[in-house]
Design an enzyme around this catalytic site. Structure first.
Site, PDB file in Angstrom:
ATOM      1  N   LYS A 243      52.176  54.319  57.056  1.00 35.09           N
ATOM      2  CA  LYS A 243      52.592  55.859  56.439  1.00 35.09           C
ATOM      3  C   LYS A 243      51.162  56.289  55.447  1.00 35.09           C
ATOM      4  O   LYS A 243      51.037  57.408  55.734  1.00 35.09           O
ATOM      5  CB  LYS A 243      53.926  55.745  55.553  1.00 35.09           C
ATOM      6  CG  LYS A 243      55.099  55.085  56.421  1.00 35.09           C
ATOM      7  CD  LYS A 243      56.362  55.204  55.472  1.00 35.09           C
ATOM      8  CE  LYS A 243      56.398  54.416  54.385  1.00 35.09           C
ATOM      9  NZ  LYS A 243      56.067  52.989  54.575  1.00 35.09           N
TER      10      LYS A 243
ATOM     11  N   ARG B  67      64.220  57.766  51.016  1.00 39.57           N
ATOM     12  CA  ARG B  67      64.533  56.349  51.166  1.00 39.57           C
ATOM     13  C   ARG B  67      65.902  55.848  51.386  1.00 39.57           C
ATOM     14  O   ARG B  67      66.192  54.765  51.540  1.00 39.57           O
ATOM     15  CB  ARG B  67      64.059  55.597  49.858  1.00 39.57           C
ATOM     16  CG  ARG B  67      63.230  54.432  49.895  1.00 39.57           C
ATOM     17  CD  ARG B  67      61.931  54.508  50.518  1.00 39.57           C
ATOM     18  NE  ARG B  67      61.310  53.119  50.002  1.00 39.57           N
ATOM     19  CZ  ARG B  67      59.851  53.167  50.055  1.00 39.57           C
ATOM     20  NH1 ARG B  67      59.212  54.479  50.290  1.00 39.57           N
ATOM     21  NH2 ARG B  67      59.153  52.073  49.929  1.00 39.57           N
TER      22      ARG B  67
END
Ligand code: AP5
Length: 212
Positions: A13, A88
């Protein structure tokens, strides 16, 4: 462009965010980087976050959401952003949806970086970061030039913490795949390829009409 890079620890990422920043001129917003900055400054927030980070757990939602709200409110985020490592869990995803809804700037795409567990493990144990320039290397896939950098290993890249981080991803972050699929925003890419190939896959999957 308002985009989320979603994926397990070590799926690339941060690496891909950097390339997107260069290509599209919008900021990377990494909750991990913001938290590490707070830890290194020794702020109250940093002290609260450190124990959770060092043990591979998530930092509490209130802390992370406060940080994100402040960061999204800065002028450079008005033209778009790449969210790296946020949201998340479902609570964070819903809060993000509300924040962006209030601003009238909804998410445009969520890119899921797919990678096998064994490769994730190797990428994380091999990662080294230059303490001076912040450049990220990997002793297996992109070794640093000898003697030129002051390398450190992130405390949470130790083998004993990686297992916990992957467990937390499975339990708390993976449900976001279904969440964003249902919202019609999810694009999956194969993250098991060289950095440039993965970048092209992201552009093709989620940003087909963006670059001149
Ligand atoms: P965070 O910093 O977000 O870490 P992470 O999600 O675990 O992701 P990583 O930074 O480890 O990996 P990455 O996917 O960015 O991979 P990278 O590109 O570096 O979070 C850290 C902690 O902060 C969390 O555990 C939690 O405690 C807290 N936190 C953060 N956000 C939070 C939130 N929203 N809520 C609550 N808590 C939060 O690549 C990895 C390695 O692979 C590098 O060495 C790189 O060079 C190499 N590599 C990358 N791409 C390739 C490729 N294509 N081929 C070969 N090698 C590659």
């Amino acid at each position: 462009m308002r985009i989320v890079l979603l994926g397990a620890p070590g799926s690339g990422k941060g690496t891909q965010s950097q390339l997107l920043v260069k290509a599209y001129g919008i900021p990377q917003i990494s909750t991990g980087d913001l938290l590490r900055e707070a830890v290194s400054q020794g702020s109250a927030l940093g002290l609260r976050a450190k124990a959770a980070m060092d043990s591979g757990k998530l930092v509490d939602d209130a802390t992370v959401l406060g940080m994100i709200r402040e960061r999204l409110g800065r002028p450079d985020a008005a033209k778009g952003f790449i969210l790296d490592g946020f949201p998340r869990n479902i609570v964070q995803a819903e809060a993000l949806q509300n924040m962006l809804g209030d601003l009238g700037t909804p998410l445009e795409a969520v890119v899921l970086m797919n990678l096998d567990l064994t490769i994730l493990f190797k990428r994380l144990t091999g990662r080294r970061i230059c303490q001076d320039c912040g450049k990220v290397f990997n002793i297996y896939t992109s070794p640093p030039p000898e003697g030129k950098h002051n390398l450190i290993q992130r405390p949470d890249d130790k083998e004993e913490v990686i297992g916990k981080r992957l467990e937390v991803y499975e339990a708390q972050t993976k449900p976001l795949i279904k969440y964003y699929e249902a919202a019609g925003l999810l694009h999956s890419v194969d993250a098991d390829a060289d950095v440039d190939t993965v970048f092209k896959s992201i552009e093709q999957a989620a940003l087909p009409t963006r670059r001149a």
